[in-house]
Design an enzyme around this catalytic site. Sequence first.
Site, short mmCIF file in Angstrom:
data_model
loop_
_atom_site.label_atom_id
_atom_site.label_comp_id
_atom_site.label_asym_id
_atom_site.label_seq_id
_atom_site.Cartn_x
_atom_site.Cartn_y
_atom_site.Cartn_z
N ARG A 42 -10.88 51.54 -34.30
CA ARG A 42 -9.78 50.98 -33.38
C ARG A 42 -9.89 49.60 -33.54
O ARG A 42 -10.86 48.90 -33.35
CB ARG A 42 -10.25 51.45 -31.87
CG ARG A 42 -9.51 50.58 -30.72
CD ARG A 42 -9.64 51.15 -29.49
NE ARG A 42 -9.23 50.60 -28.31
CZ ARG A 42 -9.52 49.64 -27.68
NH1 ARG A 42 -11.08 49.36 -27.68
NH2 ARG A 42 -9.12 48.99 -26.74
N ARG A 83 -3.28 39.12 -15.78
CA ARG A 83 -4.38 38.23 -15.74
C ARG A 83 -4.30 37.02 -14.83
O ARG A 83 -3.21 36.46 -14.48
CB ARG A 83 -5.15 37.96 -17.04
CG ARG A 83 -5.32 38.95 -17.88
CD ARG A 83 -6.18 38.25 -19.19
NE ARG A 83 -6.16 39.27 -20.15
CZ ARG A 83 -7.28 40.28 -20.15
NH1 ARG A 83 -8.10 39.90 -19.33
NH2 ARG A 83 -7.12 41.15 -21.28
N LYS A 228 -1.61 55.97 -23.60
CA LYS A 228 -3.13 55.61 -22.87
C LYS A 228 -2.62 55.82 -21.35
O LYS A 228 -1.78 55.09 -20.95
CB LYS A 228 -3.53 54.20 -23.15
CG LYS A 228 -3.92 53.88 -24.57
CD LYS A 228 -4.04 52.51 -24.85
CE LYS A 228 -5.47 51.85 -23.85
NZ LYS A 228 -5.60 50.59 -24.52
N THR A 286 -13.63 54.65 -22.63
CA THR A 286 -14.28 53.68 -21.70
C THR A 286 -15.52 53.92 -21.26
O THR A 286 -15.69 54.93 -20.40
CB THR A 286 -13.19 53.42 -20.46
OG1 THR A 286 -12.03 53.44 -21.09
CG2 THR A 286 -13.51 52.08 -19.76
#
Length: 483
Positions: A42, A83, A228, A286
């Site tokens: 990945r 963010r 995802k 994860t």
Amino acid sequence: MESRALMEKMTHRTKIVATVGPACDTYDKLLELVHAGVNVFRLNFSHGSHEDKAQIIQHIRNLNEAECLNISILGDLQGPKLRVGEIANNALKVEAGDILTFTNEKCVGTLERIYVSYPNLAGDVKIGNIILIDDGKLEVRVADILSNGDVKVEVTLGGVLSSKKGINLPDTKISLPALTDKDLEDLDFIIEQELDWVALSFVRSVNDISILRDKLNAKESKSKIIAKIEKPEAVANIRDIINASDAIMVARGDLGVEMPVEKVPMIQKSIIRKCLHRAKPVIVATQMMESMIDRVKPNRSEITDVANAVLEGTDAVMLSGETATGQHPALVVQTMVKIIAEVEKEYRYNREEDLKPQGHSPSFLSDAICYNACKIARDVNADAVIGMTKSGYTGFVLSSYRPKSPLFIFSKEKSLINQLSLSWGVRAFYYTEEESLDSIIEDQINILKDKGHIKSGDTVVNTGSTPVQLHLPTNILKLTKVE
């Protein structure tokens, strides 16, 4: 003969996805991970330059050629990741009851004003909405929305805020597009480099998938799409998203922040089950072995987490920081292989018992052939199930039935050979002959004999289609005693 690395890594049916980063971005380090058991690499487009990634891609392709492997490459788009900006002294202590101002004007963050990379924050949030920062370590509630686009928030869970930490809006439907300007640049690079898979972050609906699909089709790209799942909207629309995608990633990091954490295990289990029903590969991702970023042994809970994902039927488990920046990338993979191998001794194979073909499916007839190929393989204790595919569908379907017999897929489509490395149990081979069905089946058996996968006296189950030249969906099944 195939390289020793391939023979060793395929002792595990559940595939391993490893994220490439500074800890493993050289040819020798990547090869070490492959020998340890990695099937898919990945590339995380949240970090690093295109120049660096081009070098990594070349390393992977070189080792594929040198070692006669078909390791797949997955490009993971950053998506609309929100963010905070730079924080003064990289540390701002906030306490419950503090009132902060979020702004879309760039500034160095203080208790007065904090920059947030979300131009339409004021337009999307509502008073009372919760905003989580740094994976939920800090929590604020929207107190006021100002006409100049600033948002006043009250701290409900304090702590220390540092620069560039992520923001999650579990109560808010964000209006940002699925593909940001950065994603579009990265996507052009992914298409140019002909990566096998492209993962779309923060998917909310089928429309997000359609936009990406249109862009791939416009460039005649053969890259397949991984959706995802990390937003509540995606969970609500999961059936349609699975149908529209080529594969699914259960991205538990943001999903566990956006939704109550106690719901994540059953969401994971449900998504895996739905993907099996639709023959779509699924990755569980994860924090699977996160303690091994700086330790030589995983936590007992991490061992159980990996084991449960395997038992639930996932096609692949994914490593992130463990291989990208960890101190022991190869050891992490070796440890994961041991866990998978041990669990697969007790794995419930042959899920065709409860995943029967559905009469309303447009591929019902070929599904029935694949279903019965796996059923017969179990009944006769076959030494191999062998499939042919042009679109990849037969490979994905045979894999979804989880046959106990080793599964080998042949295709004339080069792009599929690496893509199928993501699918549970599949070993794929490039094969272009189309003389006759009998000669094709004979060739496939001889190829597998030469590579040491089967031997004289073995029983194999073949699927294919006839007439060969028409490339029809799978329509035949043949049982053969290897001479």
